[in-house]
Design an enzyme around this catalytic site. Structure first.
Site, short mmCIF file in Angstrom:
data_model
loop_
_atom_site.label_atom_id
_atom_site.label_comp_id
_atom_site.label_asym_id
_atom_site.label_seq_id
_atom_site.Cartn_x
_atom_site.Cartn_y
_atom_site.Cartn_z
N CYS A 100 -28.62 25.01 31.23
CA CYS A 100 -30.02 25.06 31.64
C CYS A 100 -30.20 24.40 33.01
O CYS A 100 -29.69 24.89 34.01
CB CYS A 100 -30.90 24.43 30.56
SG CYS A 100 -32.64 24.87 30.70
N HIS A 135 -29.06 27.11 25.10
CA HIS A 135 -29.09 25.88 24.31
C HIS A 135 -28.56 26.19 22.90
O HIS A 135 -28.67 27.31 22.42
CB HIS A 135 -30.51 25.34 24.19
CG HIS A 135 -31.05 24.77 25.46
ND1 HIS A 135 -30.58 23.60 26.01
CD2 HIS A 135 -32.05 25.21 26.29
CE1 HIS A 135 -31.26 23.33 27.13
NE2 HIS A 135 -32.14 24.29 27.32
#
Length: 520
Positions: free
Chosen positions: A339, A458
């Site tokens: 991310c 994630h």
């Protein structure tokens, strides 16, 4: 037993302070009542956390409520955490209401918003109480913060809305638990104190007999019964919400650590629970570090997610970590960015609309040929993906499927190929499904060796085969034997069951069940 309005009963867990174990206790109670056949929902009206999760409809909620829903065997919804606050710099936070960001506000501005948010909390709570048999509510901080009580929308005001009995939890491991429990009750208003129907002492080490006189004192002094003493147990934890839990610096794996994995402890680190599955593996030492010299001995470097990519990138550059990470990558140390960490690995971060900062262009670490541009649109999606890496960290599970989720601002794109003779760079993963809709989209980027990888996924290491191949790759590079059990350690379901058994054996569950009129 439902109320006169047909609403399910509720039970609220409050604490004498933050980090006393409220989230863990609610998780355990979710599992206990769900295992008894009840349909249970967790609820936290306002959660301040950078660990978040994505619901099936693409909403964003606190990770703790998603975990509690998982323990209860139900799908998490935005009503389980109608208000999520994601701290930013300069005393600001992004406010997420029913799963959607409504803006970034100074905390003083947010306080003025609270009267308008109470109806949202009330509606979400009533929807849950209408759809489930029991709602288990988590408070925040302490109900006795006298400077905050006038504006609070997460503790006793919610207990009144839910007509809920309250369990008050204190942490004996940090010391002063008797003063904390008595002092909290003393600072409550009479009607608030009357709502507290039981005390729980958490994180006790040693012989319970040593507590006998203290428990008797609590009953004499407060008139509130102690319904249980929970032992300290580091093996049955749920994902932490607060990055303060990382300040110990190390999540040691099981057994002696012969693989040393370093996660950069960014000031605004987010979704750091991505790495807990690695820490549960035998022979793995997972360290969270802040300083360049702590990179010594690292077998892999991970750049995690962050709420403020640009500011945290500047932190790396200012303290020497950026230079050393690049040097270690050049010498062959594997580097993984997830991310915001992925965004940092690129050539440049652009923010023409001032979404995150007042800097329109910021150079990245330059380890991947990627440019990221921020936009006001936030991506929050559950995804399925196929591993497409043909070399490097994840190559041995190429073709396998993984489950994960995305929470990020901005989009990243590959802008160049290292040399004219090289094959085009591929993403290490290909998204095959977003929010249940089939697609075929590249995710992330990697260098030609597959040793430097960036991704927006994630939850990657909750996938056992991915975890196993990552650790095996590191072991092969180091010349040590992989552990045959990697990727197969106990499932989250087993963790919830173990937590429920532990809590049920140390709490007076018959009295707790009586508080909500639901026999166990």
């Amino acid at each position: 037993m439902r109320s006169a309005y047909g609403l399910a009963p509720s039970l609220m867990v409050q604490g004498t302070s933050s980090s006393v174990g409220k989230s863990v206790l609610v998780t355990a109670l979710c599992r206990i009542f769900a295992s008894a056949g009840y349909r249970v929902a967790p609820f936290k009206s306002q959660n301040m956390a950078l660990n978040s999760a994505v619901t099936v409809d693409g909403g964003e909620i606190g990770r703790a409520q998603a975990v509690q829903a998982e323990a209860a065997g139900v799908e998490p919804t935005v009503d389980m955490n109608p208000i999520l606050l994601k701290p930013e710099e300069d005393a600001r936070c992004q406010v997420v209401v029913r799963g959607r960001p409504v803006g970034s506000f100074h905390f003083s501005e947010y306080n003025r918003m609270k009267p308008d948010l109470l109806p949202v909390i009330r509606e979400s709570l009533e929807l849950l109480r209408g759809a489930y048999d029991l709602v288990l509510i988590e408070g925040a901080g302490s109900p006795a913060e006298v400077n905050l009580k006038a504006d609070e929308i997460v503790n006793m005001r919610v207990a009144r809305l839910a007509e809920s009995p309250v369990l008050l939890v204190g942490d004996i491991d940090r010391g002063g638990v008797f003063a904390a429990l008595v002092g909290t009750l003393e600072l409550l208003e009479p009607t608030e104190r009357a709502a507290v129907q039981g005390l729980v002492i958490n994180k006790f080490r040693g012989d319970p007999a040593l507590l006998t006189t203290g428990l008797e004192f609590l009953m004499r002094r407060t008139g509130v019964p102690v319904l249980g003493v929970l032992p300290y147990c580091s093996d049955l934890q749920v994902p932490a919400e607060d990055s303060m839990s990382l300040d110990g610096g190390c999540w040691q794996g099981r057994g002696e650590g012969w693989l040393d994995i370093v996660v950069i402890r960014l000031p605004r680190i987010a979704n750091f629970d991505d790495f807990e599955p690695l820490a549960q593996e035998r022979g793995v030492r997972l360290r969270f570090i802040r300083h360049a010299h702590e990179l010594n001995g690292a077998d892999a470097i991970i750049l995690p997610g962050t709420k403020s990519t640009v500011t945290d990138l500047e932190f790396l550059q200012q303290n020497g970590l950026a230079r050393l990470i690049c040097a270690r990558a050049a010498s062959g140390t594997p580097v993984l960015g997830i991310c915001g960490g992925y965004q940092m690995l690129g050539q440049e971060i652009r923010d023409p609309k001032g979404v995150e900062s007042d800097r329109m262009r910021v150079p990245g670490l330059g380890l991947l040929p990627v440019v990221t541009e921020f936009s006001p649109l936030k991506t929050t999606q559950r995804v399925s993906a196929r591993v497409t890496a043909r070399v490097g960290l994840f190559a041995t599970v190429a073709g396998s499927m993984v489950q994960g989720y995305e929470i990020h601002m901005g989009q990243s794109r590959i802008i160049e190929v290292p040399s004219p003779c090289s094959e085009p760079l591929e993403g290490p993963f290909t998204i095959t499904e977003r929010q249940g809709v089939a697609t075929e989209e590249r995710d992330g980027a990697m260098d030609q060796t597959g040793n430097i990888v960036g991704t927006y996924l994630h939850g990657l290491f909750r996938n056992g085969p991915v975890r196993r191949t990552f650790l095996t790759y590191l072991a092969d590079r180091k010349g040590v034997a992989p552990d045959p059990g990697w990727g197969t350690c106990s499932s989250v379901e087993a963790t919830y069951d173990g937590l429920a058994r532990l809590v049920a054996s140390h709490l007076d569950m018959a009295r707790i069940a009586k508080l909500v009129n639901l026999p166990l």
